[in-house]
Design a protein around this motif. Structure first.
Motif, short mmCIF file in Angstrom:
data_model
loop_
_atom_site.label_atom_id
_atom_site.label_comp_id
_atom_site.label_asym_id
_atom_site.label_seq_id
_atom_site.Cartn_x
_atom_site.Cartn_y
_atom_site.Cartn_z
N CYS A 11 -31.37 -51.95 3.85
CA CYS A 11 -31.48 -50.51 4.08
C CYS A 11 -32.06 -50.65 5.53
CB CYS A 11 -32.16 -49.72 3.11
SG CYS A 11 -31.37 -49.72 1.50
N SER B 80 -30.01 -40.44 7.87
CA SER B 80 -30.13 -39.85 6.81
C SER B 80 -28.89 -39.10 5.97
CB SER B 80 -31.36 -38.95 6.55
OG SER B 80 -32.36 -39.86 6.81
N VAL C 150 -29.01 -44.46 -0.85
CA VAL C 150 -29.71 -44.09 -1.91
C VAL C 150 -29.09 -44.12 -3.19
CG1 VAL C 150 -30.71 -42.07 -2.97
CG2 VAL C 150 -31.32 -42.66 -0.59
N GLU D 115 -29.74 -46.36 -6.48
CA GLU D 115 -30.01 -45.67 -7.82
C GLU D 115 -29.25 -46.49 -8.63
OE1 GLU D 115 -30.48 -41.33 -9.78
OE2 GLU D 115 -29.57 -41.74 -7.73
N VAL E 154 -35.22 -44.12 -6.27
CA VAL E 154 -34.84 -43.52 -5.29
C VAL E 154 -35.90 -43.41 -4.10
CG1 VAL E 154 -34.13 -41.06 -4.27
CG2 VAL E 154 -33.43 -41.95 -6.61
N THR F 128 -35.87 -46.73 -2.12
CA THR F 128 -34.75 -46.82 -0.98
C THR F 128 -34.88 -45.82 0.05
OG1 THR F 128 -33.65 -47.25 -2.96
CG2 THR F 128 -32.37 -46.73 -1.03
N ALA F 129 -35.43 -44.58 -0.03
CA ALA F 129 -35.75 -43.42 0.96
C ALA F 129 -36.68 -43.88 1.89
CB ALA F 129 -35.94 -42.18 0.24
N LEU G 110 -31.90 -36.71 1.26
CA LEU G 110 -32.11 -38.03 0.60
C LEU G 110 -32.24 -37.71 -0.99
CD1 LEU G 110 -34.17 -40.04 2.87
CD2 LEU G 110 -31.51 -40.16 2.54
N TYR H 147 -40.85 -40.51 -1.48
CA TYR H 147 -40.63 -41.77 -0.62
C TYR H 147 -41.73 -41.66 0.23
CZ TYR H 147 -40.04 -37.85 2.89
OH TYR H 147 -40.53 -36.73 3.73
#
Length: 496
Positions: A133, A151, A159, A163, A169, A172-173, A456, A465
Motif C-alpha cells: 500500500c 486517497s 482500504v 478490510e 481499516v 490500511t489507511a 477512506l 488511521y
C-alpha cells in the motif's frame, strides 16, 4: 477606529494580522479552551464526535477567541471578514469533496472499485499488503502530485482489499496516507512542494533534493514498520477469499477494461488538469461505464423495471448525489459496497466550515501571529530555530486548520531568522514540509484530516488511521534529529 492596532502584511494570497495589544497568554486562551472542550467531547461521544458535536465545539472555541478579541479592541466586522476569507480559501477543497463523493458513487455502481478489489485480492498477499500500500500510493502520489487524488482513487480500493483480508481499516489507511504524503512531498507537481520554497526564498528542485535527505530515511523506516506489522498481524480474510471473489463476481460484471477510467483520471492529473475537472470527468465516465458494464445495477438503483433513458438518468444521478448500495452474497462486502455520493460529504464540509470559523477569528484577533512570534523569540540556537519552526507549523495546523497557512505564516516569519544564522533557505522549506505538510492529516478538524477521514472511512469522525500514519508522525522528529546533530545543515554561500 477600533482596529487601529491591527496591521496586515500581504503574503502571496494570505495575510497575517498582528495585534499589538494581544499578549501570548490571551492568544493561547482560545487554544487551551478548544483542546479542553474537544477532549471532553471525544470522551463523551467517542468516534461519533465528528458527526456534529465537535463542529459545535469549534464554534464555541471561535466564540472564546471572539471574546478575547473584543477585549483587545478587535471589531466584530473584522472577525467576520476574516472568517469569510478563510471559508473562501477552502472553496476548492469543498468542491473537490463533493466531486469525490460523486466519483465514489459512480465508481461503485460501475464496478470500478469492486474490480480493483477483485484483482487486488488475488495479487496482494496479506503479509506484504501494508508495505505494498505504501509503495503503490507513493508511486501514484508522485505521478499526480496529490495525496487527495491518491486517497480518492487507489486509496479507497486498497482500504476495501485490506478490510476483506481481515486487516484493520486504520492500519490500511495509515499505510495509504504514508505513501500518499511521501509522494505529495517529493513530487514537483504538488502545490505544497512548490509553496514551501516560494515562502522560504528557495528553488523548487533544490528544495526537493535537500528534502530527500530527511524524507527518504523516514519512508524507509515507515516501510520497515509496516513489513514487521505484516508478519505479525492476524489476517482472518485469507481463507474466505474464494467466497469473496465469487460474491463480487456474482454481483458485478468484472472486467479489466474498467481500469480505463481510473487510468484516464490519473493521466489527466499528471497532465496538470485541474483536480475538479479531472474528478468531474471521472465521475461522468464512471456513469458511462455503469451503463455499459452494469446496466442491471443502474436499473435497480433507479427503482425501475427496465433500462430506459429516464431510469438510466435517475440511476446515475442517484449514484452521484445520494446513498447507494450494491448487495452481494457476502455480508462483509455489503457493508463495503456502499457510497454516499455528494450527500455523504456534507458532514465533512460542515466540519471544515466550522474549523475555518475558528481559524478566521484566531487570525482576526492576531492570535496566530502572536503565537508564531513567541515561538520565534525562543529560537536562540540553530536547533531552537528548527524546533520553533516545527512547533509553529504544528500550532498553525491545530489552530488555523489549514495546511497552506501552516506553510505560509511560519515561512514568512522565520525566513529572516534563518538568513541571520547563515542558513540556506532549503533548511526552512524542508522543515516547513516535514512539519507542516505531512502533519495536517493528523488533525481531525484540519481540512486534510477531515478529507482523508471521510474518503477512506466513508463516515465522518473515523480517525483510527492516526496511530498508523507513521510517515506523518516520524517526519517532524526526523527533521529535528538532523538539526540536533547538525546533519546536512546547508549554509548560505558567502558573497563573492
Amino acid at each position: 477606529m477600533q482596529d487601529d492596532n491591527l496591521t496586515e502584511i500581504n503574503i502571496e494570497d494570505q495575510k497575517i494580522i498582528d495585534n499589538k495589544e494581544l499578549n501570548i497568554l490571551e492568544a493561547l486562551i482560545p487554544v487551551i479552551a478548544l483542546v479542553g472542550m474537544l477532549a471532553y467531547n471525544i470522551f463523551v461521544f467517542g468516534d461519533d464526535a465528528l458527526s456534529g458535536s465537535n463542529q459545535f465545539v469549534l464554534l464555541l472555541g471561535a466564540a472564546v477567541a471572539a471574546i478575547v478579541g473584543f477585549k483587545n479592541k478587535v471589531s466584530y466586522k473584522r472577525m467576520l471578514e476574516e472568517v469569510a476569507e478563510n471559508v473562501k480559501s477552502t472553496t476548492g477543497a469543498l468542491l473537490i469533496l463533493l466531486m469525490v463523493g460523486s466519483l465514489a458513487g459512480t465508481w461503485l455502481i460501475s464496478g470500478i472499485i469492486p474490480t480493483m478489489i477483485y484483482y487486488g485480492l488475488q495479487i496482494l498477499n496479506p503479509t506484504i499488503f501494508l508495505a505494498a500500500c505504501v509503495i503503490i500510493c507513493s508511486i501514484i502520489s508522485i505521478a499526480t502530485g496529490s495525496s487527495w487524488t491518491t486517497s480518492a482513487t487507489v486509496g479507497i480500493a486498497l482500504v476495501g482489499i485490506g478490510e476483506t483480508l481481515g486487516i484493520s481499516v486504520g492500519m490500511t489507511a495509515g499505510a495509504v496516507l504514508s505513501g500518499a504524503y511521501f509522494g505529495d512531498k517529493m513530487s514537483p507537481l504538488s502545490d505544497t512542494t512548490n509553496l514551501a520554497p516560494a515562502m522560504a526564498g528557495g528553488e523548487l528542485f533544490s528544495h526537493i533534493k535537500y528534502m530527500a535527505l530527511t524524507t527518504v530515511p523516514t519512508i524507509v523506516i515507515t516501510l520497515i514498520i509496516f513489513i514487521i506489522m505484516g508478519f505479525n498481524i492476524d489476517t482472518t480474510g485469507t481463507p474466505q477469499i474464494d467466497d469473496k471473489l465469487a460474491a463480487i463476481n456474482g454481483a458485478f460484471n468484472i472486467s479489466p477494461w474498467l481500469f480505463i477510467v481510473p487510468v484516464l483520471v490519473i493521466i489527466m492529473i499528471v497532465k496538470k488538469t485541474p483536480p475538479l475537472i479531472a474528478l468531474l470527468t471521472g465521475s461522468l465516465l464512471g456513469g458511462v461505464a455503469a451503463l455499459i458494464a452494469q446496466p442491471d445495477i443502474v436499473v435497480k438503483i433507479a427503482g425501475a423495471d427496465s433500462l430506459t433513458f429516464q431510469s438510466a438518468y435517475k440511476g446515475i444521478m442517484n449514484a452521484l448525489t445520494v446513498d447507494t448500495a450494491v448487495e452481494t452474497s457476502s455480508k462483509e462486502l455489503n457493508d463495503l459496497f456502499t457510497a454516499g455520493g455528494m450527500k455523504g460529504m456534507l458532514g465533512t464540509i460542515w466540519l471544515i466550515v466550522c474549523a475555518m470559523v475558528f481559524g478566521g477569528v484566531m487570525d482576526a484577533i492576531g492570535a496566530l501571529s502572536r503565537i508564531t512570534k513567541s515561538l520565534l523569540n525562543l529560537a536562540t540556537t540553530t536547533f531552537g530555530l528548527f524546533a520553533s519552526t516545527v512547533a509553529s507549523c504544528l500550532a498553525l495546523n491545530l489552530t488555523a486548520s489549514d495546511q497552506y497557512l501552516a506553510l505560509v505564516v511560519p515561512g514568512k516569519m522565520f525566513k529572516q531568522a534563518y538568513e541571520d544564522k547563515g542558513l540556506a533557505p532549503e533548511n526552512l522549506s524542508r522543515t516547513l514540509e516535514d512539519a507542516g505538510t505531512v502533519t495536517s492529516v493528523l488533525i481531525p478538524w484540519n481540512t486534510c484530516g477531515a478529507y482523508h477521514s471521510k474518503v477512506l472511512f466513508g463516515q465522518a469522525g473515523a480517525t483510527a488511521y492516526i496511530p498508523y500514519a507513521f510517515f506523518s508522525i516520524l517526519s517532524p522528529f526526523m527533521t529535528l534529529l538532523f538539526a540536533a546533530f547538525s546533519i546536512k545543515i546547508k549554509q548560505l554561500k558567502a558573497a563573492k
